[in-house]
Design an enzyme around this catalytic site. Sequence first.
Site, PDB file in Angstrom:
ATOM      1  N   ASP A 211     -15.656  -3.857  45.523  1.00  0.00           N
ATOM      2  CA  ASP A 211     -15.970  -5.504  45.629  1.00  0.00           C
ATOM      3  C   ASP A 211     -17.046  -5.417  46.648  1.00  0.00           C
ATOM      4  OD1 ASP A 211     -14.852  -8.132  45.732  1.00  0.00           O
ATOM      5  OD2 ASP A 211     -14.787  -7.862  47.758  1.00  0.00           O
ATOM      6  N   GLU A 253     -15.090  15.409  42.706  1.00  0.00           N
ATOM      7  CA  GLU A 253     -13.967  16.305  42.978  1.00  0.00           C
ATOM      8  C   GLU A 253     -12.762  15.976  41.893  1.00  0.00           C
ATOM      9  OE1 GLU A 253     -12.312  16.379  46.997  1.00  0.00           O
ATOM     10  OE2 GLU A 253     -14.509  16.200  47.856  1.00  0.00           O
TER      11      GLU A 253
END
Length: 536
Positions: A211, A253
């Site tokens: 956002d 990851e």
Amino acid sequence: MEASLKEPSDDDWWRSAAIYQIYVRSFADGDGDGTGDLAGVRARLPYLAELGVDALWFTPWYLSPFADGGYDVADYRSIDPAFGTLVEAEKLISEASEVGIRTIIDIVPNHVSDQHPWFRAALTAGPGSPERELFHFRPGRGEHGELPPNDWPSEFPGAPSWTRVPDGEWYLHLFTPEQPDLNWAHPEVRREHEDVLRFWFERGVAGVRIDSAALLAKDPRLPDFVEGHDPHPFVDRDDLHDIYRSWRAVSDEYGAIFVGEVWLPDAERFARYLRPDELHTAFNFDFLSRRWDAGELRRSIDATLTDHAPVGAPATWVLCNHDVTRTVTRYGRGDTGFAFAAKRFGTPTDIALGTRRARAAALLTLALPGAVYLYQGEELGLPEAELPVDRIQDPMHFRSGGVDPGRDGCRAPLPWVAAAPNYGFCLRAEPWLPQPDGWAPYAADVQAADPGSMLTLYRRALALRRMEPGLGDGPMTWLDAPAAVLAFTRGDDLACLVNLGDAAFELPASAEVLLESGPLDDTGRLPQDTAVWLRI
């Protein structure tokens, strides 16, 4: 791209994905209390799977006082009780995955709720404390500190961006006073957000929508705002890119992706966020704000693809969202563009015209290269709801002095069952926002049985989009056509034509019609405000 490449095992799914935005409060109510919740979403997973979307993007579902629709987060690691529990969120992520749908969540990094433990501790600790360094606290100007530290404008036009606390200091909030801005120059702020990302990635979340992604970093001097001065004191500062490179290392990851909410007029600066070591994608707000005009839309499409090409990122296409006037209403108005400052009560709208154009726009966006975002209810052709003034809850309305109708009109709860109380959204309590009278024809159960409905159009288009190798990410080529017709090819043999002009357009004689947004005329030509997918 083959259809099989869009299966959940594909690492590049996001480049071609159809992603469905869920505004949880208004999607479906599972416990009957009038507020949409995770139980309601879980119950509607078969509907979403049949619709044919690849992922769900959830607006904030965290613990929140809801001063700004949940974008004032009090705890990023818990679900607001109005929506359910963390266990239920984990079940939803898992169950969606089982039907081939990924989950994307919202992160709100620019600010937190004034009820967040950090901010409550900062208020208690007082001036000069380490707790206040996590935010932007400053003494005021003027003889007695009675003036704000600077003149920065709020993201809500006409509203202040500073609030004074009892001990005399002021704190910065680019949105409401209940949303204090975080100090992203502080290492603890960065550590906390990276931990939050890992928390959700470990629960199976496939991506994060960021956002207000261009607002986090602030000029530490907090200088007064000067229109046009570069660099801007709080928008698109260079510091942001180091933040997002660190985030990208975390997402890599887990094989997760980011989509940024980045409103920037400068195309070159916009593209910087999409470099290979930063965000994967960003929303294309330029396209969303354009008028229903062939020249404007073509310029936006060309500029979007040109801007994305140097960084190798796929474009995204968006027609509306939880902040923007619904497509059917916007396209039925005299001014078919969108600007927050222009929203007013009582704007005349031709819903039939807007619906015809929205159907054509659906085929246009679903045929363009890259990913597409659909806002809940868009597939039902919902118009903007006109709410009684005394039922409006959006702070944008109140902070405009009542001039702006706010964003609640695109957030009215969805109609699911035409003959049920509250159209099947909830069966007992009154919905948190009122649904307009006369919405029964828009209900999902009615449309599912209607071969000419908006829902059927979206289901057919999304199914073809998955099956056709030329659709999704990849090249496109413009075809020769009149100025009022958008015509382009995808892949070896598929074309999309959209007629925005007054005169009907002759289709290629040998073409096979795969899907049309509305009927062709009596001579088989493409009428005004109609789109078609062809095999050529």
